[in-house]
Design a protein around this motif. Structure first.
Motif, PDB file in Angstrom:
ATOM      1  N   VAL A   1      -2.630  -5.704  -0.651  1.00 31.72           N
ATOM      2  CA  VAL A   1      -2.020  -6.521   0.399  1.00 31.72           C
ATOM      3  C   VAL A   1      -0.842  -5.748   0.980  1.00 31.72           C
ATOM      4  O   VAL A   1       0.094  -5.399   0.249  1.00 31.72           O
ATOM      5  N   GLU A   2      -0.896  -5.447   2.270  1.00 33.02           N
ATOM      6  CA  GLU A   2       0.152  -4.649   2.925  1.00 33.02           C
ATOM      7  C   GLU A   2       0.562  -5.345   4.220  1.00 33.02           C
ATOM      8  O   GLU A   2      -0.275  -5.670   5.051  1.00 33.02           O
ATOM      9  N   VAL A   3       1.872  -5.517   4.384  1.00 35.07           N
ATOM     10  CA  VAL A   3       2.371  -6.283   5.542  1.00 35.07           C
ATOM     11  C   VAL A   3       2.364  -5.472   6.838  1.00 35.07           C
ATOM     12  O   VAL A   3       2.292  -6.038   7.923  1.00 35.07           O
ATOM     13  N   GLU A   4       2.441  -4.147   6.744  1.00 34.17           N
ATOM     14  CA  GLU A   4       2.547  -3.334   7.953  1.00 34.17           C
ATOM     15  C   GLU A   4       1.176  -2.804   8.381  1.00 34.17           C
ATOM     16  O   GLU A   4       0.614  -1.907   7.721  1.00 34.17           O
TER      17      GLU A   4
ATOM     18  N   ALA B   1      14.210 -10.639   2.901  1.00 31.12           N
ATOM     19  CA  ALA B   1      13.268 -11.766   2.723  1.00 31.12           C
ATOM     20  C   ALA B   1      12.415 -11.593   1.471  1.00 31.12           C
ATOM     21  O   ALA B   1      11.865 -12.570   0.949  1.00 31.12           O
ATOM     22  N   ASN B   2      12.300 -10.365   0.969  1.00 26.08           N
ATOM     23  CA  ASN B   2      11.503 -10.153  -0.242  1.00 26.08           C
ATOM     24  C   ASN B   2      12.172 -10.694  -1.502  1.00 26.08           C
ATOM     25  O   ASN B   2      11.534 -10.755  -2.556  1.00 26.08           O
ATOM     26  N   ALA B   3      13.441 -11.101  -1.403  1.00 30.58           N
ATOM     27  CA  ALA B   3      14.134 -11.643  -2.580  1.00 30.58           C
ATOM     28  C   ALA B   3      13.344 -12.794  -3.195  1.00 30.58           C
ATOM     29  O   ALA B   3      13.276 -12.948  -4.422  1.00 30.58           O
TER      30      ALA B   3
ATOM     31  N   LEU C   1       0.842  -1.212   0.000  1.00 31.42           N
ATOM     32  CA  LEU C   1       0.000   0.000   0.000  1.00 31.42           C
ATOM     33  C   LEU C   1       0.869   1.251   0.000  1.00 31.42           C
ATOM     34  O   LEU C   1       0.599   2.192  -0.750  1.00 31.42           O
ATOM     35  N   GLY C   2       1.907   1.286   0.848  1.00 39.13           N
ATOM     36  CA  GLY C   2       2.783   2.456   0.918  1.00 39.13           C
ATOM     37  C   GLY C   2       1.993   3.723   1.196  1.00 39.13           C
ATOM     38  O   GLY C   2       1.162   3.774   2.103  1.00 39.13           O
ATOM     39  N   LEU C   3       2.223   4.757   0.381  1.00 43.97           N
ATOM     40  CA  LEU C   3       1.470   6.003   0.524  1.00 43.97           C
ATOM     41  C   LEU C   3       0.210   5.988  -0.337  1.00 43.97           C
ATOM     42  O   LEU C   3      -0.460   7.018  -0.469  1.00 43.97           O
ATOM     43  N   GLY C   4      -0.081   4.870  -0.953  1.00 49.33           N
ATOM     44  CA  GLY C   4      -1.383   4.680  -1.594  1.00 49.33           C
ATOM     45  C   GLY C   4      -1.543   5.263  -2.980  1.00 49.33           C
ATOM     46  O   GLY C   4      -2.652   5.280  -3.516  1.00 49.33           O
ATOM     47  N   PHE C   5      -0.451   5.726  -3.617  1.00 48.07           N
ATOM     48  CA  PHE C   5      -0.613   6.371  -4.931  1.00 48.07           C
ATOM     49  C   PHE C   5      -1.065   5.379  -6.006  1.00 48.07           C
ATOM     50  O   PHE C   5      -1.913   5.699  -6.833  1.00 48.07           O
ATOM     51  N   THR C   6      -0.503   4.174  -5.989  1.00 47.98           N
ATOM     52  CA  THR C   6      -0.894   3.182  -6.997  1.00 47.98           C
ATOM     53  C   THR C   6      -2.371   2.815  -6.816  1.00 47.98           C
ATOM     54  O   THR C   6      -3.146   2.790  -7.790  1.00 47.98           O
ATOM     55  N   ALA C   7      -2.770   2.552  -5.581  1.00 52.03           N
ATOM     56  CA  ALA C   7      -4.162   2.164  -5.330  1.00 52.03           C
ATOM     57  C   ALA C   7      -5.112   3.304  -5.687  1.00 52.03           C
ATOM     58  O   ALA C   7      -6.153   3.079  -6.327  1.00 52.03           O
TER      59      ALA C   7
ATOM     60  N   LEU D   1       2.864  -5.434  -8.358  1.00 51.72           N
ATOM     61  CA  LEU D   1       3.754  -5.605  -7.208  1.00 51.72           C
ATOM     62  C   LEU D   1       4.680  -4.404  -7.039  1.00 51.72           C
ATOM     63  O   LEU D   1       5.487  -4.101  -7.927  1.00 51.72           O
ATOM     64  N   ASP D   2       4.547  -3.735  -5.901  1.00 57.63           N
ATOM     65  CA  ASP D   2       5.500  -2.675  -5.536  1.00 57.63           C
ATOM     66  C   ASP D   2       5.730  -2.774  -4.030  1.00 57.63           C
ATOM     67  O   ASP D   2       5.337  -1.896  -3.268  1.00 57.63           O
ATOM     68  N   VAL D   3       6.350  -3.872  -3.613  1.00 63.37           N
ATOM     69  CA  VAL D   3       6.595  -4.064  -2.186  1.00 63.37           C
ATOM     70  C   VAL D   3       8.041  -3.752  -1.829  1.00 63.37           C
ATOM     71  O   VAL D   3       8.374  -3.638  -0.654  1.00 63.37           O
ATOM     72  N   ASP D   4       8.889  -3.650  -2.835  1.00 68.39           N
ATOM     73  CA  ASP D   4      10.310  -3.424  -2.538  1.00 68.39           C
ATOM     74  C   ASP D   4      10.896  -2.689  -3.733  1.00 68.39           C
ATOM     75  O   ASP D   4      10.186  -2.358  -4.684  1.00 68.39           O
TER      76      ASP D   4
ATOM     77  N   GLY E   1      -1.111  -8.426   5.461  1.00 68.87           N
ATOM     78  CA  GLY E   1      -0.352  -9.672   5.395  1.00 68.87           C
ATOM     79  C   GLY E   1       0.799  -9.549   4.422  1.00 68.87           C
ATOM     80  O   GLY E   1       0.944  -8.529   3.736  1.00 68.87           O
ATOM     81  N   ASP E   2       1.614 -10.595   4.383  1.00 63.12           N
ATOM     82  CA  ASP E   2       2.780 -10.646   3.495  1.00 63.12           C
ATOM     83  C   ASP E   2       2.330 -11.210   2.147  1.00 63.12           C
ATOM     84  O   ASP E   2       1.699 -12.272   2.106  1.00 63.12           O
ATOM     85  N   VAL E   3       2.673 -10.529   1.067  1.00 61.99           N
ATOM     86  CA  VAL E   3       2.261 -11.026  -0.253  1.00 61.99           C
ATOM     87  C   VAL E   3       2.778 -12.439  -0.505  1.00 61.99           C
ATOM     88  O   VAL E   3       2.147 -13.209  -1.235  1.00 61.99           O
ATOM     89  N   ALA E   4       3.921 -12.779   0.114  1.00 62.61           N
ATOM     90  CA  ALA E   4       4.481 -14.127  -0.096  1.00 62.61           C
ATOM     91  C   ALA E   4       3.539 -15.199   0.446  1.00 62.61           C
ATOM     92  O   ALA E   4       3.607 -16.352   0.026  1.00 62.61           O
TER      93      ALA E   4
HETATM   94  C1  LIG Z   1       7.401   1.303  -2.026  1.00 60.41           C
HETATM   95  S1  LIG Z   1       6.047   1.131  -0.924  1.00 60.41           S
HETATM   96  C2  LIG Z   1       4.671   1.031  -2.017  1.00 60.41           C
HETATM   97  C3  LIG Z   1       4.393   2.323  -2.671  1.00 60.41           C
HETATM   98  C4  LIG Z   1       3.022   2.389  -3.337  1.00 60.41           C
HETATM   99  N1  LIG Z   1       3.071   1.810  -4.664  1.00 60.41           N
HETATM  100  C5  LIG Z   1       2.516   3.810  -3.400  1.00 60.41           C
HETATM  101  O1  LIG Z   1       1.969   4.192  -4.435  1.00 60.41           O
HETATM  102  O2  LIG Z   1       2.634   4.534  -2.416  1.00 60.41           O
HETATM  103  C6  LIG Z   1       6.226  -0.566  -0.420  1.00 60.41           C
HETATM  104  C7  LIG Z   1       5.149  -1.034   0.564  1.00 60.41           C
HETATM  105  O3  LIG Z   1       5.161  -2.468   0.593  1.00 60.41           O
HETATM  106  C8  LIG Z   1       5.106  -2.924   1.921  1.00 60.41           C
HETATM  107  N2  LIG Z   1       5.735  -4.260   1.936  1.00 60.41           N
HETATM  108  C9  LIG Z   1       7.053  -4.569   1.978  1.00 60.41           C
HETATM  109  N3  LIG Z   1       7.239  -5.891   1.892  1.00 60.41           N
HETATM  110  C10 LIG Z   1       5.990  -6.438   1.805  1.00 60.41           C
HETATM  111  C11 LIG Z   1       5.524  -7.778   1.694  1.00 60.41           C
HETATM  112  N4  LIG Z   1       6.380  -8.798   1.627  1.00 60.41           N
HETATM  113  N5  LIG Z   1       4.189  -7.999   1.631  1.00 60.41           N
HETATM  114  C12 LIG Z   1       3.307  -6.943   1.667  1.00 60.41           C
HETATM  115  N6  LIG Z   1       3.698  -5.649   1.776  1.00 60.41           N
HETATM  116  C13 LIG Z   1       5.026  -5.400   1.826  1.00 60.41           C
HETATM  117  C14 LIG Z   1       5.821  -1.866   2.725  1.00 60.41           C
HETATM  118  O4  LIG Z   1       5.421  -1.878   4.079  1.00 60.41           O
HETATM  119  C15 LIG Z   1       5.382  -0.588   1.997  1.00 60.41           C
HETATM  120  O5  LIG Z   1       4.192  -0.076   2.540  1.00 60.41           O
END
Ligand SMILES: C[S@@+](CC[C@H](N)C(=O)[O-])C[C@H]1O[C@@H](n2cnc3c(N)ncnc32)[C@H](O)[C@@H]1O
Length: 244
Positions: free
Chosen positions: A107-110, A174-176, A83-89, A161-164, A139-142
């Protein structure tokens, strides 16, 4: 607690939490171009609102690719990792191609990041989190994406996918695994044939492209040029179309 007044270069903390990946901080500072808000996850600034071209492009490019492939008509189901700052969503929700019947699952882990978006601390999603077409899964996308693929295979029109920062520049080691062929094949199982997997990366990632070609389908790479702190940078979106 009200944040302290902004005084130029100094960071002002808006919120802080102990997260799943480490400490999570939302903060703001003044810049010559105006106030900047950024998100720190596990000690690394992962997203800010200065130039969001590439994060919004992730949304529009995925929808463009769906259009090109003739899919997503009548209300696509789109799944977003991070989710991050939510721009994509927010960009997906604002796009007329989503339509009233479309759905966005993020899906956002934090948990704190979700809470801050819902509380209106994050400008991009202010208001958007009340949209009935949006579901946020903590939750974790993995783990979440394979579970979705197992319960509803072929149910998504696109996964974004934009989690890392991409396979060459990881914030969370771990996101590798997310960029490996086994995980990408698992995501492909969630896509219907002709669906799109779009992966954001801070660097060109030829190995990721090869993996997407092998386990998902034909893959194109789009480059977005952005300006950060006065520097010109290129970010990349890898777009793979699931074979029928
Ligand atoms: C770069 S930000 C996303 C930016 C988003 N596209 C936006 O428009 O703001 C990455 C987000 O992915 C989350 N994240 C990192 N690893 C994750 C995982 N394995 N599963 C789910 N979310 C994860 C982070 O907590 C963070 O909120």
């Amino acid at each position: 607690m009200s944040p302290a007044p902004d005084d130029g270069e100094r960071w002002v903390e808006l919120a802080r939490a102990d997260g799943v990946l480490g400490e999570v901080v939302l903060r703001r500072r003044g810049t010559p171009a105006g106030p900047l808000v950024d998100l720190v996850v596990a000690g690394v600034a992962v997203m800010d609102d200065q130039d969001t071209t590439s994060e919004r492009a992730l949304a529009t490019l995925a929808l463009d690719e769906l259009d090109r492939l003739g899919g997503g008509r009548g209300g696509p189901h789109l799944v977003v990792g991070g989710l991050g700052l939510g721009f994509t969503a927010a960009e997906l929700l604002a796009d007329p191609r989503l339509g009233p019947a479309g759905r966005v699952t993020v899906v956002e882990v934090e948990p704190a990041v979700v809470a801050w978006n819902r509380a209106g601390l994050v400008p991009a999603t202010a208001g958007a989190t009340d949209d009935a077409r949006l579901e946020v899964v903590v939750g974790d996308v993995a783990e979440v994406l394979p579970a979705l693929a197992a319960s509803a295979p072929g149910s998504a029109d696109a996964v974004l996918l934009d989690v890392d920062n991409g396979p060459g520049f990881l914030v969370v080691p771990a996101n590798a695994r997310l960029y490996e062929r086994a995980a990408l094949a698992g995501v492909a199982a969630l896509l219907r044939p002709g669906g799109v997997l779009a992966v954001w990366s801070a660097q060109a990632a030829p190995q990721l492209r090869d993996a997407l070609e092998a386990v998902v389908g034909p893959t194109r790479v789009h480059r977005s040029s952005v300006v950060r702190e006065g520097r010109d940078l290129d970010y990349y979106v890898h777009l793979a179309a699931r074979r029928g």
